[in-house]
Scaffold this motif. Sequence first.
Motif, PDB file in Angstrom:
ATOM      1  N   TYR A 169       0.835  -1.202   0.000  1.00 34.75           N
ATOM      2  CA  TYR A 169       0.000   0.000   0.000  1.00 34.75           C
ATOM      3  C   TYR A 169       0.875   1.259   0.000  1.00 34.75           C
ATOM      4  N   PRO A 170       0.619   2.213  -0.897  1.00 31.78           N
ATOM      5  CA  PRO A 170       1.322   3.499  -0.795  1.00 31.78           C
ATOM      6  C   PRO A 170       1.043   4.134   0.566  1.00 31.78           C
ATOM      7  N   SER A 171       1.983   4.903   1.068  1.00 31.44           N
ATOM      8  CA  SER A 171       1.795   5.531   2.374  1.00 31.44           C
ATOM      9  C   SER A 171       0.543   6.393   2.403  1.00 31.44           C
ATOM     10  N   SER A 172       0.228   7.035   1.282  1.00 30.21           N
ATOM     11  CA  SER A 172      -0.955   7.901   1.234  1.00 30.21           C
ATOM     12  C   SER A 172      -2.245   7.111   1.414  1.00 30.21           C
ATOM     13  N   VAL A 173      -2.261   5.863   0.944  1.00 31.29           N
ATOM     14  CA  VAL A 173      -3.459   5.030   1.080  1.00 31.29           C
ATOM     15  C   VAL A 173      -3.691   4.664   2.546  1.00 31.29           C
ATOM     16  N   LEU A 174      -2.645   4.243   3.237  1.00 28.52           N
ATOM     17  CA  LEU A 174      -2.800   3.901   4.656  1.00 28.52           C
ATOM     18  C   LEU A 174      -3.102   5.141   5.485  1.00 28.52           C
ATOM     19  N   ARG A 175      -2.467   6.248   5.156  1.00 22.51           N
ATOM     20  CA  ARG A 175      -2.760   7.487   5.886  1.00 22.51           C
ATOM     21  C   ARG A 175      -4.238   7.839   5.769  1.00 22.51           C
ATOM     22  N   ASP A 176      -4.768   7.816   4.546  1.00 26.29           N
ATOM     23  CA  ASP A 176      -6.171   8.176   4.343  1.00 26.29           C
ATOM     24  C   ASP A 176      -7.108   7.167   4.999  1.00 26.29           C
ATOM     25  N   LEU A 177      -6.714   5.880   4.995  1.00 26.77           N
ATOM     26  CA  LEU A 177      -7.546   4.852   5.610  1.00 26.77           C
ATOM     27  C   LEU A 177      -7.695   5.104   7.109  1.00 26.77           C
ATOM     28  N   PHE A 178      -6.581   5.334   7.806  1.00 32.20           N
ATOM     29  CA  PHE A 178      -6.656   5.536   9.249  1.00 32.20           C
ATOM     30  C   PHE A 178      -7.313   6.870   9.600  1.00 32.20           C
ATOM     31  N   VAL A 179      -7.047   7.897   8.827  1.00 32.90           N
ATOM     32  CA  VAL A 179      -7.711   9.176   9.073  1.00 32.90           C
ATOM     33  C   VAL A 179      -9.218   9.023   8.902  1.00 32.90           C
ATOM     34  N   GLY A 180      -9.624   8.242   7.898  1.00 34.01           N
ATOM     35  CA  GLY A 180     -11.047   8.003   7.678  1.00 34.01           C
ATOM     36  C   GLY A 180     -11.708   7.239   8.809  1.00 34.01           C
ATOM     37  N   LYS A 181     -10.893   6.509   9.595  1.00 34.55           N
ATOM     38  CA  LYS A 181     -11.415   5.768  10.747  1.00 34.55           C
ATOM     39  C   LYS A 181     -11.351   6.572  12.046  1.00 34.55           C
ATOM     40  N   GLY A 182     -10.946   7.841  11.954  1.00 30.02           N
ATOM     41  CA  GLY A 182     -10.982   8.701  13.131  1.00 30.02           C
ATOM     42  C   GLY A 182      -9.648   9.059  13.746  1.00 30.02           C
ATOM     43  N   TRP A 183      -8.531   8.562  13.182  1.00 28.07           N
ATOM     44  CA  TRP A 183      -7.212   8.900  13.710  1.00 28.07           C
ATOM     45  C   TRP A 183      -6.745  10.226  13.102  1.00 28.07           C
ATOM     46  N   ALA A 184      -6.036  11.017  13.880  1.00 29.00           N
ATOM     47  CA  ALA A 184      -5.455  12.267  13.399  1.00 29.00           C
ATOM     48  C   ALA A 184      -4.024  11.993  12.940  1.00 29.00           C
ATOM     49  N   PHE A 185      -3.715  12.350  11.694  1.00 29.59           N
ATOM     50  CA  PHE A 185      -2.368  12.117  11.160  1.00 29.59           C
ATOM     51  C   PHE A 185      -1.369  13.034  11.841  1.00 29.59           C
ATOM     52  N   ASP A 186      -0.207  12.460  12.223  1.00 29.61           N
ATOM     53  CA  ASP A 186       0.822  13.209  12.931  1.00 29.61           C
ATOM     54  C   ASP A 186       2.034  13.469  12.048  1.00 29.61           C
ATOM     55  N   ARG A 187       2.653  12.372  11.550  1.00 30.19           N
ATOM     56  CA  ARG A 187       3.853  12.566  10.742  1.00 30.19           C
ATOM     57  C   ARG A 187       4.141  11.343   9.886  1.00 30.19           C
TER      58      ARG A 187
END
Length: 252
Positions: A169-187
Amino acid sequence: MDIPRTVSVALADRPVEGSRCLEAGAGVGATTAGLVDAGASRVYAITNDRGHALSTRERVGDESGLSAAPNGKRSGAADRLAVLEADLRAIPLPDGSVDLITAHGLCNVLDPPALSRIVDELHRVAAPGSHLVVDDYDPLPNDAAVRDLFAVENAASELATGRSALTFYPSSVLRDLFVGKGWAFDRERTLLDPVPWTASHLSAHADAAASFAVNCPDVVGDLLAARAERLAAEIGNESVGRMYSLAFRFPT
């Protein structure tokens, strides 16, 4: 305890000391060792692989690996470790029970449906204000030789089980997946570039392909197993691709 650099770098900016931690997908125990060594008050290492569970216990349960507990006293690593053989789609922990979650090299062995269910479970067990670290691999370049070996492994897996063994998975895909589940992206940070795929790594993937091939139609299975073994031998080793680390925070 010997802590791989990728693990220490990924955890360096996270509040591990004194935290209740979950390693989602224990592997051979590298991140579990990193969490214990950094002073976690409790580490739950979860895997559905008996061999990985044994490796993690042996690696981290060594009483020679002592570190300072949050109360200032010396504490054996084994005293702070619980290795649980369980399915991550049904984590045997209560809601909101962990302060820090790690998933080191986990997502690439999950197809999208399994990944989605596990992300939901990680959300469930996370306490308000908890941290999440996800370390994984970008898709490999088209000209990477190891792509051919991984493609054979996937073909054998799909014929035997109906699903792919590997999904990068590209990093952007996992980032968007977790953000969509309610996590706030940090770094996001790079852990390896390029990634060294060693002879032992490639041999392990060839063995995995062969294990899937046993459950394929005879001729096809034999061909896939032979192809995987030949590719691993021909490639030998290759340094290609990127390993990244994503960090998130669960809202309070």
